[in-house]
Write an enzyme that holds these catalytic residues in place. Structure first.
Site, short mmCIF file in Angstrom:
data_model
loop_
_atom_site.label_atom_id
_atom_site.label_comp_id
_atom_site.label_asym_id
_atom_site.label_seq_id
_atom_site.Cartn_x
_atom_site.Cartn_y
_atom_site.Cartn_z
N GLY A 54 0.87 -1.13 -0.07
CA GLY A 54 -0.07 -0.05 0.03
C GLY A 54 0.83 1.33 0.08
O GLY A 54 1.40 1.65 1.11
N GLY A 59 0.90 4.59 -0.85
CA GLY A 59 0.18 5.92 -1.05
C GLY A 59 1.07 6.86 -0.29
O GLY A 59 2.39 6.73 -0.29
N ALA A 60 0.47 7.80 0.61
CA ALA A 60 0.96 8.95 1.16
C ALA A 60 2.05 8.52 2.17
O ALA A 60 3.42 8.66 1.90
CB ALA A 60 0.01 9.71 1.62
N GLY A 95 2.74 5.07 2.54
CA GLY A 95 3.77 4.31 2.46
C GLY A 95 5.04 4.52 1.58
O GLY A 95 6.12 3.92 1.98
N LYS A 134 -5.36 7.11 19.60
CA LYS A 134 -5.38 7.68 18.20
C LYS A 134 -6.68 7.65 17.47
O LYS A 134 -7.40 8.59 16.75
CB LYS A 134 -4.35 6.78 17.43
N ASN A 140 -9.07 10.68 15.64
CA ASN A 140 -9.75 10.45 14.21
C ASN A 140 -11.20 10.68 14.48
O ASN A 140 -11.88 11.10 13.69
CB ASN A 140 -9.15 9.40 13.59
N SER A 185 -7.17 14.38 7.31
CA SER A 185 -7.31 13.22 6.36
C SER A 185 -8.85 13.09 5.85
O SER A 185 -8.89 12.91 4.75
CB SER A 185 -6.24 12.04 6.49
P1 NAD Z 1 -3.28 6.73 0.91
O1 NAD Z 1 -4.89 7.16 0.30
O2 NAD Z 1 -2.52 7.89 0.35
O3 NAD Z 1 -2.97 5.46 0.21
C1 NAD Z 1 -3.74 4.26 0.59
C2 NAD Z 1 -3.82 3.36 -1.01
O4 NAD Z 1 -4.67 4.25 -1.56
C3 NAD Z 1 -2.54 3.30 -1.92
O5 NAD Z 1 -2.57 2.06 -2.17
C4 NAD Z 1 -2.58 4.35 -2.75
O6 NAD Z 1 -1.79 3.99 -3.97
C5 NAD Z 1 -4.22 4.33 -2.87
N1 NAD Z 1 -4.58 5.53 -3.70
C6 NAD Z 1 -4.50 6.87 -3.22
N2 NAD Z 1 -5.11 7.64 -4.03
C7 NAD Z 1 -5.37 7.17 -5.12
C8 NAD Z 1 -6.17 7.43 -6.42
N3 NAD Z 1 -6.39 8.56 -6.48
N4 NAD Z 1 -6.49 6.53 -7.03
C9 NAD Z 1 -6.30 5.03 -6.69
N5 NAD Z 1 -5.55 4.68 -5.63
C10 NAD Z 1 -5.21 5.66 -4.92
O7 NAD Z 1 -3.38 6.76 2.22
P2 NAD Z 1 -2.38 7.02 3.54
O8 NAD Z 1 -2.79 8.58 3.77
O9 NAD Z 1 -1.14 6.65 3.09
O10 NAD Z 1 -2.89 6.19 4.90
C11 NAD Z 1 -2.65 4.70 4.92
C12 NAD Z 1 -3.06 4.56 6.29
O11 NAD Z 1 -2.25 5.21 7.29
C13 NAD Z 1 -4.58 4.85 6.78
O12 NAD Z 1 -5.01 4.12 7.59
C14 NAD Z 1 -4.61 6.23 7.24
O13 NAD Z 1 -5.50 6.37 8.04
C15 NAD Z 1 -3.37 6.24 8.06
N6 NAD Z 1 -2.53 7.26 8.45
C16 NAD Z 1 -2.33 8.40 7.58
C17 NAD Z 1 -1.77 9.44 7.71
C18 NAD Z 1 -1.66 10.50 6.72
O14 NAD Z 1 -1.39 11.70 7.23
N7 NAD Z 1 -1.85 10.48 5.31
C19 NAD Z 1 -1.31 9.84 8.78
C20 NAD Z 1 -1.47 8.72 10.17
C21 NAD Z 1 -2.03 7.59 9.66
#
Ligand code: NAD
Length: 307
Positions: free
Chosen positions: A7, A9-10, A12, A185, A189, A256
């Site tokens: 995973g 995203g941001a 990861g 936490k 949220n 978020s």
């Molecule tokens: P994210 O949405 O950035 O990524 C999660 C997944 O969604 C990844 O596989 C990503 O590629 C996919 N994705 C993102 N945008 C997309 C799009 N436009 N189209 C298709 N796929 C897409 O999630 P995150 O922010 O990294 O959060 C992951 C976990 O960590 C969650 O449980 C979140 O609550 C937690 N978290 C996030 C933050 C933060 O600041 N981002 C902080 C603490 C905890």
């Protein structure tokens, strides 16, 4: 250490970047085609605490990756966790540690359906991040990342993960009570994310409203009630003070969940207030605020046409 990020995203990408920079062998795993192609073609462009960098880092869909890993960090959204666990089975050896730092409640139970207890490490992080475009992310904070092993005999291997994170600048910390940190936490949220999303405001604006104190106390009381049934003691007054201090530090930031709705993406509400409402109902307890907030967020997802 040979590490996969399940995973990417941001968060990861942020974790993957920091750990690769420190000399670990990191592979990103994702399903989002445009993001995968962008990173394969141009590398990952990431801004960490205001400083931009670009690195080559392997990325692919689970089926494209053939190796097994020492550690897999899961960074899907809560609703993507089960699917990811299904898809990465072939990447896990008998000893692969699976680290889950997602926001939300109930993830340990889901992971335990797929991973032996000795390999499960749960935790929380206060790092934050965002996705600016496919292949382009930002990552901010200074930690901590608190983790603890599900099996009490696995402290030594968890300390190795903590050290690796600390060496990577992620401020890894061994948690003495990860259930407590997870619930606390979830209170952050379940109050700030949910209320800012419904009121369409940032955290500073929420805490300037005349109703915020009452609303936050009611929500935290419900979380505390359900946490107690799981052996976690959340003192309501102490938690409310913690939330106030957190809000002051964070200031005029849109949480978020607010951003998810703006970007027309499903929220994690079912794993926060939704879990509290459901568990309360199952246990004959009352959690009307959590139930209403969950319904309203789902209604908002419907209005925005989010599936
Ligand atoms: P994210 O949405 O950035 O990524 C999660 C997944 O969604 C990844 O596989 C990503 O590629 C996919 N994705 C993102 N945008 C997309 C799009 N436009 N189209 C298709 N796929 C897409 O999630 P995150 O922010 O990294 O959060 C992951 C976990 O960590 C969650 O449980 C979140 O609550 C937690 N978290 C996030 C933050 C933060 O600041 N981002 C902080 C603490 C905890």
């Amino acid at each position: 250490m040979k590490i996969a990020i399940a995973g990417s995203g941001a968060l990861g990408c942020g974790f993957g970047y920091m750990m690769q920079k420190n000399g670990n062998d990191v592979t990103l795993i994702d399903f989002w085609e445009d993001h995968i192609k962008a990173i394969q073609k141009n590398g990952l462009t990431i801004t960490v605490n205001g400083k931009e960098d670009n690195i080559d880092i392997p990325i692919g869909k689970p089926a494209d990756i053939k190796d097994t890993f020492d550690a897999v960090f899961i960074f899907t959204k809560s609703m993507g966790l089960r699917h990811m666990l299904e898809e990465i089975k072939h990447l896990l050896s008998e000893d692969t540690k699976v680290i889950c730092l997602l926001n939300g409640l109930g993830h340990a139970k889901t992971i335990a359906e797929y991973i032996p207890e000795k390999n499960i490490i749960m935790g929380t992080t206060v790092w934050t991040g965002g996705l600016d475009a496919p292949g382009k992310t930002h990552f901010m904070g200074e930690g901590p990342v608190e983790v603890q092993n599900a099996d009490i005999n696995e402290k030594e291997s968890t300390l190795q993960i903590v050290k690796m994170m600390a060496d990577s600048g992620l401020n890894g910390v061994y948690s003495q009570d990860v259930h407590f940190t997870t619930w606390r936490k979830a209170c952050v949220n379940g109050t700030m994310n949910a209320l800012c999303s419904l009121l369409d405001c940032n955290i500073k604006e929420l805490f300037a409203t005349s109703e915020h104190e009452d609303l936050i106390k009611e929500i935290v009381s419900e979380f505390s009630l359900v946490a107690e049934t799981e052996g976690v003691h959340l003192d309501v007054e102490e938690t409310v003070s913690y939330l106030k201090a957190t809000a002051e530090k964070v200031g005029a930031h849109y949480p978020s969940m607010h951003q998810d709705l703006q970007n027309k993406r499903l929220t994690e509400i079912d794993f926060l207030n939704g879990t509290v409402a459901k568990e309360a109902e199952n246990k004959g307890l009352n959690a009307p605020y959590s139930k209403l907030i969950t319904q309203l967020i789902h209604a908002k997802e419907d209005i925005l046409g989010i599936k």
